[in-house]
Design a protein around this motif. Structure first.
Motif, PDB file in Angstrom:
ATOM      1  N   ASP A  35       7.439  -9.009  47.513  1.00 29.49           N
ATOM      2  CA  ASP A  35       7.903  -9.369  45.969  1.00 29.49           C
ATOM      3  C   ASP A  35       7.320  -7.957  45.320  1.00 29.49           C
ATOM      4  N   GLU A  63      11.262  -8.832  40.919  1.00 26.86           N
ATOM      5  CA  GLU A  63      12.239  -8.769  41.845  1.00 26.86           C
ATOM      6  C   GLU A  63      11.645  -8.940  43.803  1.00 26.86           C
ATOM      7  N   ARG A  64      12.593  -9.482  44.658  1.00 24.44           N
ATOM      8  CA  ARG A  64      12.523  -9.888  45.839  1.00 24.44           C
ATOM      9  C   ARG A  64      13.201  -8.705  46.852  1.00 24.44           C
TER      10      ARG A  64
END
Length: 421
Positions: A289, A299-300
C-alpha cells in the motif's frame, strides 16, 4: 513352466533360414560409453564397479533362452543395486575404498542428491585411466596414491572439465580423510588430496538468467503449450525458488516436503513457500500500500505482477482439485526431472536462447536482480539460513520481504526507462 513371455531385455530376431533366435541386449543405462574422439568404449559403472555382463546371443531353444537370460538379469540386477559389495573387490584398492566409504554413516547421512552426485564421481574415478594402456585408477592400491598421483590425476581431469575435476578432488579428499581416520581397516595413513589449493567453487557455474531472457522464455513456453513451464520459471525467478521446490520433484528419501501448493497462494496478498533444503518457511507479500501525496488517494501496488499473471493462467487450465501449482499438461501430474529437462531444452531452442541456460539460472537471476536493486540480504525471499556475503545474521521478516519487492519494482522500472532511451 510357461515360456511364452520372454525375460527382460530379451528380443527375438529372425535368423537365416527363417528360424527365430533370441538376443539379450543391455539396457541403455548399462551400455558402454563411447569416447567421441577416440572411439574407445568404457564400461558403465555403478557403485564403483564395471558392468559385469555384455549383450549376447541366446539361441533359439526357449528353455535355454530363459535360463541364460535369468542368469544375466540376476547379475545385472545385483550390479545395479550395488549388492556385489566391497568384499568382491581387491581389498585396499581405490574401488574397494570407495565401496567401503559408501557403507559408512559419513556417506549415508547425506541427502539423496548428494549421494547420487558422489557415486557418479566415484564411478568415473574408478574407471579413469591415468595412463594409456595402464589399469584404471580403481585397481590401484589406495594407500599407494600419493600427492604426485593426486596432482597428475587432477591435471588430467581438468582437460575434461575444470568444474568436474574440482568436485572429484573434493570427494577424494573426503574419502581419504575418513579412510586415514580408520587406517587399520583401510591401510590409508595419509591424505594426498589435502593442500591441493582447490577453489571451493568452480570458476564457471550456472549462469544467471536475465529478465529479458526470462520474459522470452515464458512467452515461448506459452506459445508451445507449456504454461506449467512458464509458471515454474516465474516461481524460480520472482520467488527465488530452487528447481525441485518449484516442480515438486520427489525426494528419494521421502524426507523433504517439495512442491508449492495452491493453498498457500492468496492472489494479490501473499504466497507461502517452504524451502525444502533448509526447512525455512517464507511468506512473500505480493502487494504494498502506497500512501497518496497531498489530496491524492493512496493505492495498492503489485510487487510481482509477472508471477501473478502466470499463476492466473495456470489456475485457469489445471484441474480444480489440483493441490500443487506446477503440473505437466499431458499427464496432470508432477514433472519427472528428465521430462522437465527435455521440455526446457525444447523451449530454449525454439526461443533461440543460450544453450547453457539452465533452469537453476532463473533462481540465480532473481537473486542477482535483488542484489542489483541494492539489497544484499535476500534471505527473506530465498529462505537461506545464513547471509553468505557479510557473514552477519540478520533476521528475515515480512517487512524486509516487502521492501525487497518494492526495490525490485523500482529497479525494473528504471531498467525499462534506460532500454527505452
Amino acid at each position: 513352466m510357461a515360456l511364452s513371455r520372454l525375460p527382460a531385455y530379451v528380443r527375438p530376431t529372425k535368423l537365416t533360414g527363417g528360424e527365430i533366435g533370441h538376443y539379450w541386449e543391455l539396457p541403455h543405462w548399462a551400455r558402454p560409453i563411447k569416447d567421441p574422439k577416440t572411439g574407445k568404449l568404457t564400461p558403465a559403472m555403478r557403485h564403483g564397479q564395471a558392468c559385469p555382463v555384455q549383450s549376447e546371443t541366446l539361441g533359439a531353444d526357449l528353455a535355454v533362452v530363459h535360463a541364460k537370460a535369468e542368469t544375466l538379469n540376476a547379475a545385472l540386477r545385483e550390479w545395479r543395486r550395488g549388492e556385489m559389495g566391497a568384499g568382491k573387490l581387491a581389498e585396499g584398492s581405490v574401488a574397494w575404498l570407495f565401496a567401503w566409504y559408501r557403507d559408512q554413516e559419513r556417506f549415508t547421512k547425506n541427502k539423496a542428491k548428494t549421494r547420487k552426485d558422489y557415486r557418479a564421481l566415484m564411478d568415473m574415478l574408478v574407471a579413469f585411466e591415468t595412463k594409456a594402456g595402464q589399469p584404471p585408477l580403481g585397481k590401484r592400491m589406495a594407500s599407494k596414491v600419493d600427492a604426485t598421483v593426486a596432482d597428475k590425476l587432477y591435471s588430467k581431469l581438468k582437460d575434461k572439465g575444470a568444474r568436474q575435476a574440482t568436485y572429484a578432488m573434493q570427494v577424494c579428499r573426503l574419502v581419504w580423510t575418513w579412510a586415514a581416520r580408520h587406517h587399520r581397516i583401510t591401510g590409508v595413513k595419509e591424505n594426498p588430496f589435502k593442500g591441493m589449493g582447490l577453489k571451493s567453487t568452480a570458476a564457471a557455474g550456472n549462469r544467471e538468467t536475465s529478465r529479458a531472457e526470462y520474459n522470452l522464455y515464458r512467452e515461448t513456453a506459452r506459445k508451445l503449450g507449456f504454461q506449467s513451464m512458464a509458471t515454474a520459471a516465474a516461481l524460480c525467478f520472482e520467488c527465488c525458488q530452487r528447481v525441485w521446490d518449484a516442480f515438486g520433484f520427489e525426494d528419494p528419501d521421502g524426507v523433504e516436503r517439495r512442491g508449492i501448493e495452491w493453498a498457500g497462494y492468496q492472489p494479490g496478498v501473499a504466497i507461502s513457500l517452504i524451502q525444502s533444503k533448509t526447512g525455512n518457511p517464507v511468506v512473500l507479500p505480493l502487494s504494498i500500500d502506497v500512501a497518496g501525496i497531498g489530496d491524492e488517494p493512496g493505492e495498492r501496488v503489485s510487487l510481482y505482477p509477472e508471477l501473478e499473471e502466470e499463476l492466473a493462467r495456470s489456475r485457469a487450465v489445471v484441474a480444480a482439485g489440483a493441490e500443487v501449482i506446477v503440473l505437466e499438461e499431458r499427464s496432470g501430474k508432477k514433472y519427472k526431472e528428465r521430462r522437465m529437462s527435455s521440455v526446457h531444452r525444447r523451449i530454449c531452442t525454439e526461443a533461440g536462447l543460450p544453450k547453457d541456460m539452465t533452469f537453476t539460472g532463473f533462481r540465480h537471476g532473481g537473486i542477482t536482480e535483488i542484489g542489483d536493486a541494492g539489497e544484499d540480504d535476500v534471505r527473506a525471499v530465498s529462505g537461506h539460513k545464513t547471509l553468505a556475503v557479510t557473514q552477519i545474521y540478520n533476521k528475515a521478516s515480512a517487512e524486509k520481504a516487502r521492501r525487497i519487492g518494492a526495490a525490485r519494482r523500482e529497479h525494473i522500472a528504471a531498467l525499462g526507462g534506460e532500454i527505452a532511451k
